[in-house]
Design an enzyme around this catalytic site. Structure first.
Site, PDB file in Angstrom:
ATOM      1  N   GLU A  29      -4.462  -8.723   0.322  1.00 16.41           N
ATOM      2  CA  GLU A  29      -5.127  -8.557   1.616  1.00 16.41           C
ATOM      3  C   GLU A  29      -6.606  -8.677   1.367  1.00 16.41           C
ATOM      4  OE1 GLU A  29      -4.233  -5.079   4.261  1.00 16.41           O
ATOM      5  OE2 GLU A  29      -2.167  -5.574   3.755  1.00 16.41           O
ATOM      6  N   GLU A  42       0.830  -1.217   0.000  1.00 15.00           N
ATOM      7  CA  GLU A  42       0.000   0.000   0.000  1.00 15.00           C
ATOM      8  C   GLU A  42       0.857   1.257   0.000  1.00 15.00           C
ATOM      9  OE1 GLU A  42      -2.911  -0.212   3.193  1.00 15.00           O
ATOM     10  OE2 GLU A  42      -3.879  -1.953   2.320  1.00 15.00           O
TER      11      GLU A  42
END
Ligand code: NAG
Ligand code: NAG
Ligand code: NAG
Ligand code: NAG
Ligand code: NAG
Ligand code: NAG
Ligand code: NAG
Length: 864
Positions: A552, A476
């Site tokens: 994720e 991220e």
């Protein structure tokens, strides 16, 4: 040159303390350190003052970047009292490594956010150790290295007052050369660590939290991470094994050496080479001349006939081999002797990344059933413990997980040893951020100086592990949607490919769309949660030649055993105080339906994945709860550990465990009822009953009467729900059917008053080595032995015999009792004590649990 195979045995045991093979002595340096932590800087040093002297440490790992030269003159720090032999450290704490200085608390450390776990990680920590060298250690023929598996963070190391070097990234493994400063007799080693506040988004721990090793070798030796083993062609009848050996000569004259590699099978049951086993393949000696101060590579190749392949269970077997490389040279007496022996464990396997099928291991499709985990091991913190890690992996494997993502940093090396032997697929991750940070003091401060060295060192360390199936170059990252994301991603991926041409790279993206630059350059599309919102399809159509996986997924949040009403009728919902969340007590509902805004219940994720069968699989956020990031209670006065885990921080399974087990092990007969059935305050009220199962049909009986036999709604659903059940004390019974036949049964019974403590231990015998752990579970039970599901009695643990209580926990993210406390309130009826044997002891350890007004319980553990 052959030598008895028995001398190989020690090194071949993953996690073994120390070993000597001809020419090489690697021993643990964990014992007998002294430590002190300072909340304000005691020495006026800082990374910035030391930086120019530490940067040259990166040189071995710089190919693209310019090499560094240390300034001339004495390095800073030699005048600091703590590096001096005569400093009186008697007042410092005595300890053995690995050590996490923050885990004991106190909680609510000033300046440390809920996200970081509210424990005192910050400050400067100094460690000192007396190191004895023999005359032969310093006779000029040897190199003496100090290997840190990890130190949190900004390590700087002095030997006898001389700065030897350091390494700032707290998750990196690194080597220092002590040789120039080592003297016969006593030497004083001093390590300075420095942790800023706000240096992480989760609990990073603090201290020398992984193993430290002393390595003694001839000046001409196999270099650090000096072997690279690849298996470019693999079939059941034969495998090609290529071995590149980097030989390093730190002596002052050219040295001629013979380099040989022999390959042995590792016996699965003992995890060692069987005594007397012959090599299954060998690479004939190559003679090379290595110049003074130079490195030289030797490439060899051999074939292993009928190889026993490495692959994940249950369909495959994680077979391993060890390559034993020897260097031989002619000594002063004219005889050729072995001057180094270096062992590399590896597996023979192929991997392929198929954009439409997913991951292929040895040509077979393996659906990635993975979890993400942070590094802490619950109540014992980040101080690496082999058993704690093994227990986590065993729990995950029992659930049916076959993959791990080491979010968001390089793991302890032993985690990969365990993954190799147990057959996990590992997505090995390097960074949480690149040049643009997420918190004030995170890795972005180091990125420019260190990213190349950190990434190369990480890949060289880990690339021989068969368990590693891909590299993650970032999580991220802030640059993911910008053009810089493309350029930095390309640079990092090029580095990874140059260090390891056999594996693809991924990056976990939570915001970048298909047209961003980063997904355009990265090998494998990794999506965090974006898949749940339908992005799998748009990425697949834009990148039909790239594999896609959910790096994720879910972010389901719950407090084990705590059920809140009313229960949403949706299959996934964002928590709120009117559904799923108790904002007063900071509990989240264990119906396993609730998530923060970005997430989805497991049910929603399964449906999303099944809609896009090209998706290679998922890494659930998270396998275990972890310290820090107590979303949604990260603010002041909130909780101390996460709610995301499928398993809680103490290692107790939440209901969700059985939902994943139903999906991931569909052939295992399964039926798991929730909630518990002890609700004296809910008589006559609607109390939904759900059953997690992979069955075709499930019938629920409430006090013996059928509440209905339900068919499984569709192939993505493992939850059967009876949402209008009215509570009455008694029993629930679920009967699951497959192909019309009874397949599994589960029951819940209303508990009476708490009467006793029922004590169990995960293993009846542990090693008396001062490291192995016994996990002692305590259940508050009624007179019939039924767990009292809302019991919160305070349990006090005591240990008799040669053992000690290390920590306690209960899995409650809101419990602010210090982890080392012997007294621990039960949470949802359960508490956990973690017990260690004293080093070098045998006999028996008895653990007793007591609570006011209840019959005590105890368990006996044998030391062996
Ligand atoms: C090193 O040895 C000296 C002398 O025995 C002792 O006073 C000191 O505490 C030792 N330091 C460490 C770190 O063990
Ligand atoms: C080279 O190293 C040897 C020990 O390995 C030492 O005896 C010798 O003095 C060194 N020579 C030079 C020129 O440094
Ligand atoms: C030896 O292996 C290295 C590393 O894989 C490679 O860069 C080099 O080209 C190889 N050399 C030869 C002669 O095969
Ligand atoms: C020669 O020296 C090596 C150590 O350098 C020793 O191991 C070996 O036994 C010696 N051989 C003879 C024949 O003396
Ligand atoms: C499967 O069943 C669940 C539960 O009834 C439902 O929410 C979901 O939409 C269904 N999925 C499909 C593809 O029909
Ligand atoms: C224990 O079980 C018996 C028989 O099922 C039952 O009558 C009794 O009420 C139970 N006691 C408690 C405390 O639940
Ligand atoms: C109580 O302990 C026994 C072993 O002593 C174990 O078999 C049983 O599962 C435990 N019951 C509970 C409710 O923990």
């Amino acid at each position: 040159m052959l030598f008895p195979v028995s001398s190989l045995l020690l090194l071949a045991i993953a996690g073994s303390a120390s070993a000597a093979t001809p020419g090489r002595d690697r021993s643990s340096l964990n014992a007998d350190w002294r430590f002190s932590r300072f909340t304000s800087n005691p020495d006026s040093l800082s990374y910035n003052t030391l930086r120019s002297w530490i940067l040259p440490q990166a040189n071995d790992f710089l190919v693209d970047g310019a090499k560094h030269t240390a300034p001339s003159g004495t390095a800073p720090g030699s005048n600091v009292a703590y590096v001096q032999a005569n400093f009186n450290d008697a007042g410092w704490q005595s300890l053995d490594l690995p050590h996490d200085w923050a885990i004991a608390g106190p909680w609510n450390a000033p300046g440390i956010s809920g996200g970081m776990g509210r424990l005192p990680t910050n400050g400067v920590g100094w460690y000192r150790k007396n190191l004895t060298a023999t005359a032969s250690d310093v006779d000029g023929t040897k190199s003496i290295f100090l290997d840190f598996d990890g130190a949190m963070s900004y390590a700087a190391v002095w030997l006898n007052g001389n700065l030897v070097g350091g390494w700032p990234y707290g998750y990196a493994s690194f080597r220092l050369d002590l040789t120039p400063y080592l003297k016969e007799g006593n030497n004083i080693l001093a390590v300075r660590l420095d942790n800023a506040v706000e240096n992480s988004r989760w609990y990073p721990g603090a201290g020398i939290y992984r193993n430290v090793w002393l390595v003694k070798v001839d000046k001409t030796h196999v270099a650090q991470y000096g072997t690279q083993i690849t298996t470019p062609s693999v079939s059941s009848s034969s495998a090609t094994v290529n071995v590149v050996v980097q030989v390093e000569n730190l002596g002052n004259a050219t040295r001629q050496v013979d380099v040989t590699t022999d390959i042995y099978e590792i016996d699965q049951s003992t995890n060692t080479v069987a005594s007397g086993a012959a090599a299954v393949a060998s690479i004939k000696p190559t003679t090379i001349s290595v110049g003074a101060g130079k490195k030289q590579a030797v490439n060899g190749s051999t074939a292993v006939a009928n190889p026993r392949l490495w692959g994940p269970p249950p369909a495959q077997t994680p077979n391993l081999y060890v390559a034993v490389t020897t260097l031989s040279a002619t000594g002063a007496n004219g005889t050729k002797t072995v001057i180094d022996t270096y062992e590399t464990r590896f597996g023979i396997r192929s991997i392929a990344y198929d954009p439409s099928k997913g991951l292929l291991v040895n040509g077979q499709h393996v659906y990635v059933q993975g979890v993400c985990n942070h590094l802490d091991q619950g109540a014992i913190g980040t101080a690496f413990n082999f058993r704690a890690t093994q227990r986590q992996l065993q729990t995950l494997q029992e659930m049916g997980a076959n993959a791990l993502r080491t979010s968001h940093n390089p793991p302890a090396p032993e985690l990969l040893d365990l993954a190799d032997t147990m057959g996990f697929l590992v997505l090995d991750e390097a960074f949480d951020c690149w040049s643009s940070g997420k918190v004030t003091n995170d890795y972005h401060l180091l990125y420019s100086d260190w990213h190349e060295a950190d990434l190369r060192a990480f890949i060289r360390r880990d690339r021989n592990h068969p368990s590693v199936i891909a590299w993650s170059i970032g999580n991220e990252v802030s640059e993911q949607s910008s053009s810089q994301g493309g350029s930095l991603g390309q640079q990092l991926q090029n580095i990874a490919h140059s260090e390891d041409p056999t594996r693809q790279c991924t990056t976990a993206m939570n915001a970048a769309g298909p047209t961003a630059a980063l997904p355009g350059v990265i090998d494998i599309i990794g999506l965090n949660y974006e898949g749940e919102t339908g992005a799998y399809g748009s990425f697949h159509s834009r990148f039909p030649n790239k594999m896609i996986w959910g790096t994720e997924t879910a972010s389901c949040i719950s407090s084990r055993g705590t059920y809140l009403f009313p229960v949403t009728s949706a299959n996934s919902a964002v928590y709120s105080t009117s559904g799923g969340a108790d904002g007063t007590h900071h509990y989240l509902s264990a119906y396993e339906l609730f998530t923060p805004g970005w997430g989805s219940s497991p049910d929603g994720v399964f449906a999303g994945q099944d809609r896009y069968p090209f998706v290679a699989g998922e890494f659930v956020w998270t396998g275990f709860d972890y310290i820090g990031e107590p979303t949604p209670y990260g603010g002041s006065g909130g909780a101390r550990s996460s709610y995301f885990g499928i398993v809680d921080l103490a290692g107790f399974r939440k209901d969700r465990f059985y939902l994943y087990q139903a999906r991931w092990r569909p052939d295992l007969p399964s039926a798991h009822i929730l909630p518990h059935w002890t609700w004296p305050d809910r008589v006559g009220q609607t109390t939904p009953v759900h059953v997690f199962s992979a069955a075709d049909e499930v019938e629920l009986f409430v006090n013996g009467a059928s509440a209905g036999r339900l068919k499984r709604p569709n192939a993505s659903t493992y939850r059967f729900r009876w949402d209008s059940v009215k509570y009455a004390p008694g029993s629930l019974r679920a009967v699951a059917y497959k192909d019309g036949k009874q397949w599994a049964v589960d029951e819940r019974r209303t508990a009476g008053d708490a009467a006793a403590l029922n004590v169990t231990v995960d293993r009846a015998a542990i090693a008396g080595d001062g490291k192995d752990l016994a996990y002692v579970s305590v259940a508050v039970v009624d007179a019939n032995g039924t767990v009292v599901p809302r019991a919160s009695n305070e349990v006090t643990f005591s240990v008799s015999g040669p053992g000690q209580l290390v920590a306690t926990d209960n899995g409650d993210p809101t419990d602010y009792t210090a982890f080392p406390s012997a007294a621990r309130k039960a949470f949802s009826g359960l508490a956990m004590g973690i017990v260690r044997a004293q080093k070098g002891q045998t006999g028996q350890v008895t653990v007793t649990a007591k609570a006011d007004g209840l019959a005590q319980g105890q368990v006996t553990i044998t030391l062996n």
